[in-house]
Design a protein around this motif. Structure first.
Motif, mmCIF file in Angstrom:
data_model
loop_
_atom_site.group_PDB
_atom_site.id
_atom_site.type_symbol
_atom_site.label_atom_id
_atom_site.label_comp_id
_atom_site.label_asym_id
_atom_site.label_seq_id
_atom_site.Cartn_x
_atom_site.Cartn_y
_atom_site.Cartn_z
ATOM 1 N N HIS A 7 0.912 -1.604 0.251
ATOM 2 C CA HIS A 7 0.418 0.355 0.954
ATOM 3 C C HIS A 7 0.608 1.065 0.292
ATOM 4 N N PRO A 8 0.148 2.464 -1.253
ATOM 5 C CA PRO A 8 1.446 3.601 -0.740
ATOM 6 C C PRO A 8 1.518 4.096 0.317
ATOM 7 N N LEU A 9 2.340 4.740 0.824
ATOM 8 C CA LEU A 9 1.902 5.859 1.519
ATOM 9 C C LEU A 9 1.575 7.583 1.339
ATOM 10 N N VAL A 10 1.789 7.183 -0.053
ATOM 11 C CA VAL A 10 1.406 8.661 -0.724
ATOM 12 C C VAL A 10 0.591 8.415 -1.675
ATOM 13 N N ARG A 11 0.496 9.006 -2.914
ATOM 14 C CA ARG A 11 -0.649 8.878 -3.570
ATOM 15 C C ARG A 11 -0.869 10.365 -4.260
ATOM 16 N N HIS A 12 -0.772 10.134 -5.244
ATOM 17 C CA HIS A 12 -0.512 11.332 -6.101
ATOM 18 C C HIS A 12 -1.229 10.570 -7.477
ATOM 19 N N GLU A 13 -2.290 12.022 -7.686
ATOM 20 C CA GLU A 13 -3.194 11.708 -9.196
ATOM 21 C C GLU A 13 -3.424 13.230 -9.771
ATOM 22 N N ARG A 14 -3.734 12.837 -10.709
ATOM 23 C CA ARG A 14 -3.438 14.366 -11.750
ATOM 24 C C ARG A 14 -4.957 14.152 -11.766
ATOM 25 N N GLN A 15 -5.715 15.781 -11.674
ATOM 26 C CA GLN A 15 -7.171 16.036 -12.090
ATOM 27 C C GLN A 15 -6.980 17.237 -12.824
ATOM 28 N N GLY A 17 -5.113 19.749 -14.967
ATOM 29 C CA GLY A 17 -4.449 20.120 -14.812
ATOM 30 C C GLY A 17 -3.570 20.564 -12.708
ATOM 31 N N VAL A 18 -4.249 19.441 -12.349
ATOM 32 C CA VAL A 18 -4.329 19.646 -11.083
ATOM 33 C C VAL A 18 -3.421 18.433 -10.778
ATOM 34 N N SER A 19 -2.549 18.512 -9.968
ATOM 35 C CA SER A 19 -1.992 17.692 -8.605
ATOM 36 C C SER A 19 -2.289 17.012 -7.601
ATOM 37 N N LEU A 20 -2.512 16.160 -7.130
ATOM 38 C CA LEU A 20 -3.434 15.828 -5.542
ATOM 39 C C LEU A 20 -2.916 14.513 -5.141
ATOM 40 N N VAL A 21 -2.187 15.305 -4.250
ATOM 41 C CA VAL A 21 -1.249 14.722 -3.973
ATOM 42 C C VAL A 21 -1.355 14.582 -2.575
ATOM 43 N N THR A 22 -1.711 12.994 -1.949
ATOM 44 C CA THR A 22 -2.685 12.642 -0.466
ATOM 45 C C THR A 22 -1.662 11.737 0.190
ATOM 46 N N LEU A 23 -1.440 12.185 1.501
ATOM 47 C CA LEU A 23 0.039 11.644 2.376
ATOM 48 C C LEU A 23 -1.400 10.440 3.557
ATOM 49 N N VAL A 55 -2.811 19.908 -4.947
ATOM 50 C CA VAL A 55 -3.202 20.005 -3.750
ATOM 51 C C VAL A 55 -2.712 18.969 -3.257
ATOM 52 N N LEU A 56 -2.538 19.457 -1.525
ATOM 53 C CA LEU A 56 -1.865 18.691 -0.891
ATOM 54 C C LEU A 56 -2.403 18.620 0.659
ATOM 55 N N THR A 57 -3.114 16.879 1.061
ATOM 56 C CA THR A 57 -4.143 16.693 1.762
ATOM 57 C C THR A 57 -3.626 15.491 2.480
ATOM 58 N N GLY A 58 -4.228 14.935 3.823
ATOM 59 C CA GLY A 58 -4.011 13.879 4.308
ATOM 60 C C GLY A 58 -5.278 12.563 4.114
ATOM 61 N N SER A 59 -4.894 11.448 4.201
ATOM 62 C CA SER A 59 -6.276 10.527 4.445
ATOM 63 C C SER A 59 -6.158 10.828 5.939
ATOM 64 N N GLY A 60 -6.975 10.196 5.839
ATOM 65 C CA GLY A 60 -8.133 9.070 8.042
ATOM 66 C C GLY A 60 -8.459 10.789 8.605
ATOM 67 N N LYS A 61 -8.164 10.386 9.569
ATOM 68 C CA LYS A 61 -8.595 11.613 10.663
ATOM 69 C C LYS A 61 -7.821 12.883 10.377
ATOM 70 N N ALA A 62 -6.509 12.910 10.642
ATOM 71 C CA ALA A 62 -5.148 13.770 10.729
ATOM 72 C C ALA A 62 -4.635 13.771 9.326
ATOM 73 N N PHE A 63 -4.235 15.160 9.463
ATOM 74 C CA PHE A 63 -3.363 15.801 8.729
ATOM 75 C C PHE A 63 -1.999 14.837 8.519
ATOM 76 N N SER A 64 -1.647 15.682 9.615
ATOM 77 C CA SER A 64 -0.579 14.808 9.911
ATOM 78 C C SER A 64 0.119 15.588 11.063
ATOM 79 N N THR A 65 0.699 13.391 11.697
ATOM 80 C CA THR A 65 0.513 14.178 13.761
ATOM 81 C C THR A 65 2.447 14.338 14.026
ATOM 82 N N GLY A 66 3.245 15.229 13.082
ATOM 83 C CA GLY A 66 4.454 15.064 13.002
ATOM 84 C C GLY A 66 5.282 13.842 12.947
#
Length: 267
Positions: A7-15, A17-23, A55-66
């Motif tokens: 399972h990837p730790l980071v997902r990158h998809e193109r929508q 002309g925009v890159s959506l990158v998800t932790l 656009v950079l975002t996170g999956s689940g309930k947190a963006f990132s906990t350090g």
């Protein structure tokens, strides 16, 4: 890089002309480890080649906990091993922050939940920060015994002022969405369901913008990679000095120790 049986730790998809990158390490609150940062760096490199807003975002309930405290403790067998691990981790975070500031297009952080410690740098490096009503930010540096990293001294004062930034670290306050908007850390509050659509809509609207002007604006404002690199390296050196102290190790172990039922009820 991947984990959890591929399972990837980071997902990158193109929508468009925009890159959506998800932790994508939600079971650990998207906490920072070398593999996640390496995957994020690779995604940002690809997005830079493709161009356009990001656009950079996170999956689940947190963006990132350090930084993942378990990762530090796994390398705490000797001061040298811990220092090397911490140096690699904070160095990788700094390179990601600099990559975001070099990105040839508008960068939008869609902060989907809590942010603690150095992970705030992933949002601070963006041109726009969108949050939800579930978002809070807390330093945790004085709690853990870490020196501030992730731009808490290199980037945050430019957004909210030096006195407010240092005072925040000094009190370890947890600030919630309305306060984050009031002090200028966040630009907009969205509903949880509307966060990513709102960020993507802003990004699509920015597609026609001249990337050369965006990069020039960052340079003139003193927030481009050239200006930030020395300040981020100073943060890294201070972090390495403090992370190997016995009292910091004690704080990390206490933080990860199982809580008693009374402590859970009180928290």
């Amino acid at each position: 890089m991947t984990a959890r049986s591929g399972h990837p730790l980071v997902r990158h998809e193109r929508q468009g002309g925009v890159s959506l990158v998800t932790l994508d390490r939600p079971e650990r609150g998207n906490a920072l480890v070398p593999g996640l940062l390496a995957s994020l760096q690779a995604a940002l490199d690809t997005a830079a080649l493709q161009g356009g807003p990001l656009v950079l975002t996170g999956s689940g309930k947190a963006f990132s906990t350090g930084g993942d405290i378990g990762g530090f403790l796994d390398h705490a067998g000797s001061a040298e091993t811990l220092r090397a691990y911490a140096g690699d981790l904070v160095g990788a975070l700094n390179r990601v922050i600099l990559a975001l500031r070099r990105h040839p297009g508008t960068v939008i952080a869609a902060v989907n939940g809590p942010v603690t410690g150095g992970s705030l740098g992933l949002a601070l490096a963006a041109d726009r920060i969108l949050i939800t009503d579930t978002t809070f930010v807390q330093p945790y540096y004085a709690v853990m015994g870490f020196a501030p990293d992730g731009g808490w001294t290199a980037l945050l004062p430019q957004r909210i002022g030096a006195a407010r930034a240092s005072g925040w670290i000094a009190t370890d306050a947890r600030l919630y969405a309305d306060e984050l908007l009031r002090i200028g850390l966040a630009d907009r509050i969205c509903t949880p369901a509307g966060l990513t659509p709102a960020a993507l809509a802003e990004a699509r609207a920015a597609i026609p913008l001249d990337p050369a002007i965006l990069l020039e604006a960052r340079r003139l404002a003193g927030t481009d990679s050239g200006d930030l690199a020395p300040a981020l390296e100073a943060e890294r050196e201070a972090f390495l000095d403090k992370v190997v102290r016995p009292e910091t190790l004690d704080r990390m172990r206490a933080f990860t120790a199982p809580k008693t039922e009374a402590a859970r009820c009180a928290s």
